[in-house]
Scaffold this motif. Structure first.
Motif, PDB file in Angstrom:
ATOM      1  N   GLN A 169     -11.921   8.321  15.158  1.00  0.00           N
ATOM      2  CA  GLN A 169     -12.883   7.946  14.120  1.00  0.00           C
ATOM      3  C   GLN A 169     -12.632   6.531  13.615  1.00  0.00           C
ATOM      4  N   ALA A 170     -11.359   6.202  13.381  1.00  0.00           N
ATOM      5  CA  ALA A 170     -11.010   4.908  12.785  1.00  0.00           C
ATOM      6  C   ALA A 170     -11.029   3.769  13.807  1.00  0.00           C
ATOM      7  N   GLN A 171     -11.039   4.127  15.079  1.00  0.00           N
ATOM      8  CA  GLN A 171     -11.014   3.126  16.153  1.00  0.00           C
ATOM      9  C   GLN A 171      -9.790   2.230  16.030  1.00  0.00           C
ATOM     10  N   GLY A 172      -8.653   2.850  15.728  1.00  0.00           N
ATOM     11  CA  GLY A 172      -7.408   2.114  15.581  1.00  0.00           C
ATOM     12  C   GLY A 172      -6.342   2.975  14.929  1.00  0.00           C
ATOM     13  N   ARG A 173      -5.262   2.337  14.511  1.00  0.00           N
ATOM     14  CA  ARG A 173      -4.109   3.041  13.950  1.00  0.00           C
ATOM     15  C   ARG A 173      -4.444   3.801  12.670  1.00  0.00           C
ATOM     16  N   VAL A 174      -3.790   4.964  12.528  1.00  0.00           N
ATOM     17  CA  VAL A 174      -3.872   5.748  11.295  1.00  0.00           C
ATOM     18  C   VAL A 174      -2.483   6.276  10.969  1.00  0.00           C
ATOM     19  N   ARG A 191      -1.488  -2.477   6.662  1.00  0.00           N
ATOM     20  CA  ARG A 191      -2.300  -2.440   5.439  1.00  0.00           C
ATOM     21  C   ARG A 191      -3.530  -1.571   5.658  1.00  0.00           C
ATOM     22  N   PRO A 192      -3.957  -0.843   4.613  1.00  0.00           N
ATOM     23  CA  PRO A 192      -5.174  -0.039   4.748  1.00  0.00           C
ATOM     24  C   PRO A 192      -6.368  -0.905   5.153  1.00  0.00           C
TER      25      PRO A 192
END
Length: 136
Positions: free
Chosen positions: A53-58, A126-127
């Motif tokens: 969903q985020a298309q990257g790190r979580v 960072r968020p």
């Protein structure tokens, strides 16, 4: 339907995200699979759904309402299902269910469920904003 309505359904909620087998090395002193082993597989599945969903790190920031319903036994196939419940600016709540197909049977039952919160992060940790799903 509320989340409570799903607790005793005969069908998993969400998308199959992780599938693995419970092995003897994953047991506690009672011979059941450690709850932490199951929780780790659930966190892994939630992370996969979050990255998609985020298309990257979580990163995982919270686990709410984890309910252990039945023990997992050696030889059971654990299937973990995920469903995104909500998306905020930088975070997502993902419902995660673990189901066990019992060893040498056709029985498939829900063993654990929880809601995980993940935050999307950039390369510096960072968020960052989570992309919203495309409108149909």
């Amino acid at each position: 339907m509320t989340k409570a309505d799903h607790r005793h359904d005969n069908e998993p909620r969400g998308t199959l995200t992780v599938r693995t087998i419970a092995m003897p090395g994953d047991t506690n002193a009672n011979g059941d699979i450690f709850g932490g082993w199951v929780m780790s597989r659930m966190d892994q599945a939630g992370g996969i759904a979050g990255v998609d969903q985020a298309q990257g790190r979580v990163v995982t920031v919270a686990v709410d309402a984890m309910t252990f319903i039945h023990p997992v036994k050696v030889g059971d196939v654990l299937s973990v299902y995920t469903e995104i419940e909500s998306i905020g600016r930088t975070s997502m709540k993902i419902h995660v269910e673990a189901w066990a197909k019992r060893f040498r049977t056709t029985l498939h039952e829900k063993v654990t469920d929880a809601t995980f919160t993940f935050v999307a992060i950039d390369e510096e940790g960072r968020p960052r904003p989570v992309p919203k799903p495309a409108k149909d």
